[in-house]
Motif scaffolding. Sequence first.
Motif, PDB file in Angstrom:
ATOM      1  N   ALA A 189     -12.455   9.658  22.700  1.00 19.50           N
ATOM      2  CA  ALA A 189     -11.647  10.026  23.871  1.00 19.50           C
ATOM      3  C   ALA A 189     -12.538  10.504  25.010  1.00 19.50           C
ATOM      4  CB  ALA A 189     -10.636  11.107  23.496  1.00 19.50           C
ATOM      5  N   ALA A 190     -13.561  11.299  24.694  1.00 16.39           N
ATOM      6  CA  ALA A 190     -14.463  11.803  25.727  1.00 16.39           C
ATOM      7  C   ALA A 190     -15.246  10.673  26.391  1.00 16.39           C
ATOM      8  CB  ALA A 190     -15.422  12.830  25.126  1.00 16.39           C
ATOM      9  N   VAL A 191     -15.712   9.730  25.594  1.00 12.53           N
ATOM     10  CA  VAL A 191     -16.448   8.594  26.163  1.00 12.53           C
ATOM     11  C   VAL A 191     -15.522   7.776  27.058  1.00 12.53           C
ATOM     12  CG1 VAL A 191     -17.547   6.387  25.588  1.00 12.53           C
ATOM     13  CG2 VAL A 191     -18.205   8.461  24.375  1.00 12.53           C
ATOM     14  N   GLY A 192     -14.297   7.541  26.600  1.00 13.80           N
ATOM     15  CA  GLY A 192     -13.349   6.774  27.417  1.00 13.80           C
ATOM     16  C   GLY A 192     -13.053   7.448  28.741  1.00 13.80           C
ATOM     17  N   ILE A 193     -12.774   8.745  28.720  1.00 17.52           N
ATOM     18  CA  ILE A 193     -12.504   9.479  29.967  1.00 17.52           C
ATOM     19  C   ILE A 193     -13.751   9.532  30.837  1.00 17.52           C
ATOM     20  CG2 ILE A 193     -12.016  11.806  30.864  1.00 17.52           C
ATOM     21  CD1 ILE A 193      -9.539  10.364  30.028  1.00 17.52           C
ATOM     22  N   GLY A 194     -14.905   9.730  30.203  1.00 10.42           N
ATOM     23  CA  GLY A 194     -16.147   9.801  30.982  1.00 10.42           C
ATOM     24  C   GLY A 194     -16.460   8.509  31.708  1.00 10.42           C
TER      25      GLY A 194
ATOM     26  N   TRP B 210     -14.228   6.199  32.488  1.00 11.10           N
ATOM     27  CA  TRP B 210     -13.138   5.909  33.427  1.00 11.10           C
ATOM     28  C   TRP B 210     -13.186   6.802  34.655  1.00 11.10           C
ATOM     29  CZ3 TRP B 210      -7.792   8.321  33.223  1.00 11.10           C
ATOM     30  CH2 TRP B 210      -6.946   7.734  34.160  1.00 11.10           C
ATOM     31  N   ARG B 211     -13.281   8.121  34.478  1.00  6.61           N
ATOM     32  CA  ARG B 211     -13.164   9.052  35.595  1.00  6.61           C
ATOM     33  C   ARG B 211     -14.504   9.542  36.159  1.00  6.61           C
ATOM     34  NH1 ARG B 211      -8.914   8.794  38.281  1.00  6.61           N
ATOM     35  NH2 ARG B 211      -9.131  10.956  38.898  1.00  6.61           N
ATOM     36  N   LYS B 212     -15.590   9.464  35.355  1.00  8.67           N
ATOM     37  CA  LYS B 212     -16.914   9.923  35.776  1.00  8.67           C
ATOM     38  C   LYS B 212     -16.885  11.385  36.246  1.00  8.67           C
ATOM     39  CE  LYS B 212     -18.680   5.362  36.915  1.00  8.67           C
ATOM     40  NZ  LYS B 212     -17.836   4.761  35.990  1.00  8.67           N
ATOM     41  N   ASN B 213     -16.179  12.224  35.498  1.00  8.93           N
ATOM     42  CA  ASN B 213     -16.042  13.643  35.804  1.00  8.93           C
ATOM     43  C   ASN B 213     -16.438  14.422  34.548  1.00  8.93           C
ATOM     44  OD1 ASN B 213     -15.077  16.283  36.157  1.00  8.93           O
ATOM     45  ND2 ASN B 213     -13.442  15.590  37.502  1.00  8.93           N
ATOM     46  N   LEU B 214     -17.537  15.162  34.624  1.00  9.06           N
ATOM     47  CA  LEU B 214     -18.071  15.834  33.447  1.00  9.06           C
ATOM     48  C   LEU B 214     -17.118  16.881  32.888  1.00  9.06           C
ATOM     49  CD1 LEU B 214     -20.409  16.235  31.494  1.00  9.06           C
ATOM     50  CD2 LEU B 214     -21.388  17.847  33.125  1.00  9.06           C
ATOM     51  N   LEU B 215     -16.559  17.717  33.749  1.00 16.49           N
ATOM     52  CA  LEU B 215     -15.658  18.763  33.268  1.00 16.49           C
ATOM     53  C   LEU B 215     -14.414  18.164  32.606  1.00 16.49           C
ATOM     54  CD1 LEU B 215     -15.024  21.752  33.017  1.00 16.49           C
ATOM     55  CD2 LEU B 215     -13.977  21.650  35.283  1.00 16.49           C
ATOM     56  N   LEU B 216     -13.831  17.162  33.220  1.00 18.19           N
ATOM     57  CA  LEU B 216     -12.660  16.500  32.641  1.00 18.19           C
ATOM     58  C   LEU B 216     -13.006  15.850  31.302  1.00 18.19           C
ATOM     59  CD1 LEU B 216      -9.693  15.679  33.029  1.00 18.19           C
ATOM     60  CD2 LEU B 216     -10.533  13.602  34.141  1.00 18.19           C
ATOM     61  N   THR B 217     -14.185  15.265  31.216  1.00 16.67           N
ATOM     62  CA  THR B 217     -14.630  14.647  29.973  1.00 16.67           C
ATOM     63  C   THR B 217     -14.716  15.673  28.849  1.00 16.67           C
ATOM     64  OG1 THR B 217     -15.897  12.993  31.200  1.00 16.67           O
ATOM     65  CG2 THR B 217     -16.505  13.341  28.903  1.00 16.67           C
ATOM     66  N   ILE B 218     -15.306  16.817  29.132  1.00 16.35           N
ATOM     67  CA  ILE B 218     -15.449  17.870  28.120  1.00 16.35           C
ATOM     68  C   ILE B 218     -14.084  18.405  27.704  1.00 16.35           C
ATOM     69  CG2 ILE B 218     -16.330  20.198  27.713  1.00 16.35           C
ATOM     70  CD1 ILE B 218     -18.695  19.418  29.556  1.00 16.35           C
ATOM     71  N   VAL B 219     -13.229  18.687  28.694  1.00 10.38           N
ATOM     72  CA  VAL B 219     -11.911  19.257  28.389  1.00 10.38           C
ATOM     73  C   VAL B 219     -11.072  18.287  27.571  1.00 10.38           C
ATOM     74  CG1 VAL B 219      -9.737  20.001  29.437  1.00 10.38           C
ATOM     75  CG2 VAL B 219     -11.901  20.844  30.346  1.00 10.38           C
ATOM     76  N   VAL B 220     -11.023  17.033  27.962  1.00 10.72           N
ATOM     77  CA  VAL B 220     -10.216  16.047  27.237  1.00 10.72           C
ATOM     78  C   VAL B 220     -10.779  15.831  25.833  1.00 10.72           C
ATOM     79  CG1 VAL B 220      -9.561  13.608  27.156  1.00 10.72           C
ATOM     80  CG2 VAL B 220      -9.302  14.904  29.270  1.00 10.72           C
ATOM     81  N   GLY B 221     -12.089  15.723  25.710  1.00  2.95           N
ATOM     82  CA  GLY B 221     -12.694  15.540  24.386  1.00  2.95           C
ATOM     83  C   GLY B 221     -12.383  16.692  23.453  1.00  2.95           C
TER      84      GLY B 221
END
Length: 104
Positions: free
Chosen positions: A75-80, A82-93
């Motif tokens: 999930a973190a790789v997919g969000i990262g 797609w959105r290229k946002n580090l904080l969002l990637t960490i939170v979603v993962g």
Amino acid sequence: MNEFLLITGMVIVTFLIRYPVLAMSGRLQLAPWFLQLLRFVPPTVLTAIVVPAVLMPNDQLWLDFTNARLIGAIAAVGIGVWRKNLLLTIVVGMLVFFIWQWLL
């Protein structure tokens, strides 16, 4: 007392190893190709730390839908990507990891 001596020794050794390089860093001129290679060091080190923790949490390869770490990492790789946002990637993962772990 032994712990204090051990920590003091580690501080001295660490300082002696790193200080000369830092002191000369302003005087050294590195080749552009070498500087470009250095950009790959942080992602490589992070990958070397994270991948074994995700795929082998119990010292055995665990590629299963019950592996909450793997699902969170996917999930973190997919969000990262797609959105290229580090904080969002960490939170979603982390959210996916905790929710998946709670569900199982």
